[in-house]
Design a protein around this motif. Sequence first.
Motif, PDB file in Angstrom:
ATOM      1  N   THR A 505       0.825  -1.200   0.000  1.00  0.00           N
ATOM      2  CA  THR A 505       0.000   0.000   0.000  1.00  0.00           C
ATOM      3  C   THR A 505       0.867   1.261   0.000  1.00  0.00           C
ATOM      4  OG1 THR A 505      -0.094  -0.168   2.392  1.00  0.00           O
ATOM      5  CG2 THR A 505      -1.985  -1.028   1.165  1.00  0.00           C
ATOM      6  N   CYS A 523      -2.035  -2.195  -3.768  1.00  0.00           N
ATOM      7  CA  CYS A 523      -3.322  -2.858  -3.486  1.00  0.00           C
ATOM      8  C   CYS A 523      -4.235  -1.981  -2.634  1.00  0.00           C
ATOM      9  CB  CYS A 523      -3.075  -4.201  -2.802  1.00  0.00           C
ATOM     10  SG  CYS A 523      -2.326  -4.065  -1.200  1.00  0.00           S
ATOM     11  N   LEU A 524      -5.504  -2.392  -2.606  1.00  0.00           N
ATOM     12  CA  LEU A 524      -6.493  -1.748  -1.748  1.00  0.00           C
ATOM     13  C   LEU A 524      -6.107  -1.958  -0.299  1.00  0.00           C
ATOM     14  CD1 LEU A 524      -9.755  -3.117  -3.405  1.00  0.00           C
ATOM     15  CD2 LEU A 524      -8.950  -0.738  -3.488  1.00  0.00           C
ATOM     16  N   GLU A 528     -10.773   0.431   2.647  1.00  0.00           N
ATOM     17  CA  GLU A 528     -11.357   0.804   1.350  1.00  0.00           C
ATOM     18  C   GLU A 528     -12.340  -0.222   0.807  1.00  0.00           C
ATOM     19  OE1 GLU A 528      -7.513   3.425  -0.047  1.00  0.00           O
ATOM     20  OE2 GLU A 528      -7.642   1.329  -0.620  1.00  0.00           O
ATOM     21  N   ASP A 530     -13.889  -2.754  -1.451  1.00  0.00           N
ATOM     22  CA  ASP A 530     -13.326  -3.726  -2.388  1.00  0.00           C
ATOM     23  C   ASP A 530     -14.498  -4.268  -3.216  1.00  0.00           C
ATOM     24  OD1 ASP A 530     -12.276  -5.906  -3.693  1.00  0.00           O
ATOM     25  OD2 ASP A 530     -11.329  -6.788  -1.910  1.00  0.00           O
ATOM     26  N   ASP A 556     -13.747   5.213  -0.496  1.00  0.00           N
ATOM     27  CA  ASP A 556     -13.321   4.969  -1.875  1.00  0.00           C
ATOM     28  C   ASP A 556     -11.816   4.700  -1.916  1.00  0.00           C
ATOM     29  OD1 ASP A 556     -15.838   5.223  -2.895  1.00  0.00           O
ATOM     30  OD2 ASP A 556     -15.670   7.412  -3.137  1.00  0.00           O
ATOM     31  N   PRO A 557     -11.390   3.826  -2.833  1.00  0.00           N
ATOM     32  CA  PRO A 557      -9.959   3.496  -2.941  1.00  0.00           C
ATOM     33  C   PRO A 557      -9.092   4.729  -3.188  1.00  0.00           C
ATOM     34  CG  PRO A 557     -11.279   1.967  -4.237  1.00  0.00           C
ATOM     35  CD  PRO A 557     -12.219   3.030  -3.757  1.00  0.00           C
ATOM     36  N   LEU A 562      -5.903   0.726  -8.303  1.00  0.00           N
ATOM     37  CA  LEU A 562      -5.565  -0.297  -7.319  1.00  0.00           C
ATOM     38  C   LEU A 562      -6.334  -1.581  -7.588  1.00  0.00           C
ATOM     39  CD1 LEU A 562      -5.584   1.765  -3.984  1.00  0.00           C
ATOM     40  CD2 LEU A 562      -3.688   1.346  -5.563  1.00  0.00           C
ATOM     41  N   LYS A 563      -5.723  -2.698  -7.225  1.00  0.00           N
ATOM     42  CA  LYS A 563      -6.451  -3.973  -7.231  1.00  0.00           C
ATOM     43  C   LYS A 563      -6.434  -4.534  -5.812  1.00  0.00           C
ATOM     44  CE  LYS A 563      -5.795  -5.733 -11.949  1.00  0.00           C
ATOM     45  NZ  LYS A 563      -7.209  -5.744 -12.366  1.00  0.00           N
ATOM     46  N   SER A 564      -7.352  -5.463  -5.567  1.00  0.00           N
ATOM     47  CA  SER A 564      -7.341  -6.095  -4.246  1.00  0.00           C
ATOM     48  C   SER A 564      -6.208  -7.121  -4.217  1.00  0.00           C
ATOM     49  CB  SER A 564      -8.666  -6.793  -3.982  1.00  0.00           C
ATOM     50  OG  SER A 564      -8.748  -7.967  -4.771  1.00  0.00           O
TER      51      SER A 564
END
Length: 788
Positions: A505, A523-524, A528, A530, A556-557, A562-564
């Motif tokens: 992060t 990443c998230l 946040e 998801d 919100d991200p 970003l991806k999880s």
Amino acid sequence: MVKKHTAHQSNAQVYGSQDAGTSPGGGWLALKAVEEHMFRQQVPFTGNRLMLAMNKHTGFKCPSCAWPDPVRPAMAEFCENGAKAVAWETTRKRVRPEFFERHTVTELSSWSDHELESQGRLTHPMRYNADTDKYEAVDWETAFREIGESLKSQEDPWRVQLYTSGHAPNESAFMFQLFGRMYGINNFPDCSNMCHETTTVSLPESLGVGKATTTLDDFDHTDAVFIFGQNTGTNSPRMMGNLHELVGRGGAVVTFNPLREKALVRFANPQSPMDMLKPSGTTISSQYHQVRIGGDIAAIQGMCKVIIEADDRAQARGEKRVLDHEFIEAHTHGLEVFADHCRALDWERIKRHSGLTREAIEAAAEVYMTAERVICCWGMGITQQTHGGDGVQQIVNLLLLRGNIGRRGTGACPVRGHSNVQGDRTVGIYQKPTEAFLSQLDKVFDIESPRRHGDDVAACCESILAGGVDTFIGLGGNFFRAIPDIDRVAEKTLNTLKMTVQISTKLNRSHLIHGKKAFILPCLARTEKDIQAGILQTVTLEDGMSNVNGSTGQIDPASPYLKSEVAIIAGMARATLPPHTKVDWEWLSEDYARIRDRIEAVFPDMFKNYNDRVGEPGGFHLYNAARERVWETDSGRANFLFPGDTLDTGMTSPKADYFQLITTRGHDQFNTTVYSLDDRYRDVYGTRMVVMMNPADIERLGLEEGNLIEFRAVAEDGIERHVSGFRIMPYDVPQGCAAAYYPETNGLIPIANRDERSHTIAAKSVPVTIHLMDTEQVQQQTGMLATA
Ligand SMILES: Nc1nc2c(c(=O)[nH]1)N[C@H]1C(S)=C(S)[C@@H](COP(=O)(O)OP(=O)(O)OC[C@H]3O[C@@H](n4cnc5c(=O)[nH]c(N)nc54)[C@H](O)[C@@H]3O)O[C@H]1N2
Ligand SMILES: Nc1nc2c(c(=O)[nH]1)N[C@H]1C(S)=C(S)[C@@H](COP(=O)(O)OP(=O)(O)OC[C@H]3O[C@@H](n4cnc5c(=O)[nH]c(N)nc54)[C@H](O)[C@@H]3O)O[C@H]1N2
Ligand SMILES: [Mo]
């Protein structure tokens, strides 16, 4: 209830120490700190609203420590340090591709850990370009494809290491281990290998389980809590509420710690209006024993000696026995041998090794004997020792003497660190998986997992040094800052690794200690939202007392790119594993309930009705056999265990020519994440480059307060390790012991300095010598500090 005893009546009795400052832990300063940290991260408003959703049934779990939440949480169920963690994560600051355009990796390497992370949240996947020495933005599919190609071209899969930090929820951890096993390895070094692995290995030998036998309810019903080597006020501040409440109803807290940790001395509970009006707060520890580093084994066996001998006397006089013989006969094994060992112990030896007086040990034993129900807690002061496993087992012996396990208000309570470190292990992040687990995993996914055991952190570091690692993938954390022998491992990594991939992060040191190819995959974060396939996802976490809870992000991200973690692992797995494998990674990552169904299939008893139960307020509690007095040990009983020559704890005497160094956390940090340079609870402000020393030791070495010193490690391998620039600070710490901050001191710790059985790095007893820096060194250092 506890009978009144002298130490308790005198309110606070401190052994071997003067008083610690006037302000208590907690109090108004804690509230002020929360505001300040939110302000600095520019999150005053969303922060406050968000905080009300923290540790609530439908909200998110605190990203900080693993202390459990009450089933009915307070209106605001968080602590000062949880608030700091949320502020740090939800900061408005961003590290965009333009940031990396402006700074080469070489330049960033000269920045401090605090400077790196305080740049804010990572926003784009980045790939290292060796020609420019810069990270450059890359699209996700290219990143996955190149990572996959590199992994596929790897001749020996065992030259790949998959690291997990205990922040990862069950869903990502389970996917990560599945990916690794399908790839063909069990190399799963994880942060636990530097943390409570000692407990995980030694507690089952005694009790058959490696986890806490307590729940929060036991804290509500106990008479006395003994705390060994755990800095509660800083590292699990919500536990201060439980201690505060215990003291309020007349219970006792007895602390063993070389340092007088402020909040364990006195604490003003920010949730208690009465407390906030008292200038000095509430006295927490009725006894505070400043044991020498590594001296707990001697101290506890000394207590056991007192208790066993009191029982002998009671027997001789035909009085009520002190030990719980009924429990001992029905449930335990090995008391007689242990009792003989304790009876034969010589007080001179106990005193020399523990650093405590006989009176102090007797006073602690008195509290133990008069309390009907006792809980023992421990932290890194016990586990990060060369004889850490023996320390854990002596704590268990103490509990077993009076049947303090498997009864309401009692128990063994290792205080775990990262918020899901326990869950990650539960769902399969383990370098030594059992056959039962692997065969079930294989059955559920129709795969063939490797049986050979893999590397833990120590083995991974050694393998890097020996040129045995090509690829390192980190699921969170900051491996190349948290490990021992950091300078040597870093140099070798930079020179030999083919690829490093960090799922993170925030920007940290591990992005700068990279392989020839390197990726940062942002990443998230837990706070946040998801959203996968249009559905808001929930992840699950197991706290330090085996409660599994859901956590759903609220905001919100930090960036649309970003991806999880789950999606990132799925992306890498798809790009790496042959297409005909039976796991549909994309399908799994579209709905985390599907992953939980698979976890349930692999662990049908433990996670029965996983998806249903996780929706219940308070989540669900995983079965713990020892709590039910079912002993899954070789003897079928709870074992009294102790090492042969118990008191050989590697301790130096005060006159010896080296010190034992504690490397520890300050109040404004989370592991390698440094929020600020202050440590309010130790009266250190604006710097972390200090060494806390006993005034008599300072004088003995001919040094003075404020001198700049260099640490040199004492090691048998002939390798020189030193770090310098630490200012001497006279401190209330036993002679022969010193303390400094982690991770600034990690270059000093030989990988071999570790617990024998579990390989947990002994970061709390690093043998060092202390040297005044010469003028040239000081000039260099201050020059460096000025430019840093
Ligand atoms: N705010 C915050 N919370 C955290 C963390 C954080 O960094 N910041 N980290 C998380 C993680 S991963 C973990 S593992 C935990 C760590 O939490 P702790 O277990 O509290 O770890 P440390 O801060 O390293 O402190 C260990 C304590 O042991 C004492 N000690 C050192 N040597 C000895 C000894 O020989 N005997 C005894 N009896 N005591 C000794 C030290 O003085 C110190 O008070 O906290 C978790 N929570
Ligand atoms: N000398 C010494 N060394 C020690 C210790 C000690 O007491 N003394 N303690 C040891 C202990 S107990 C531990 S647990 C280890 C800690 O070792 P690690 O767990 O590896 O380190 P952390 O500092 O917790 O990791 C911080 C990084 O995690 C990333 N991060 C934060 N949140 C998330 C998230 O939601 N997802 C992902 N993917 N990444 C995230 C951020 O990029 C951040 O920079 O250090 C160990 N090392
Ligand atoms: Mo930890």
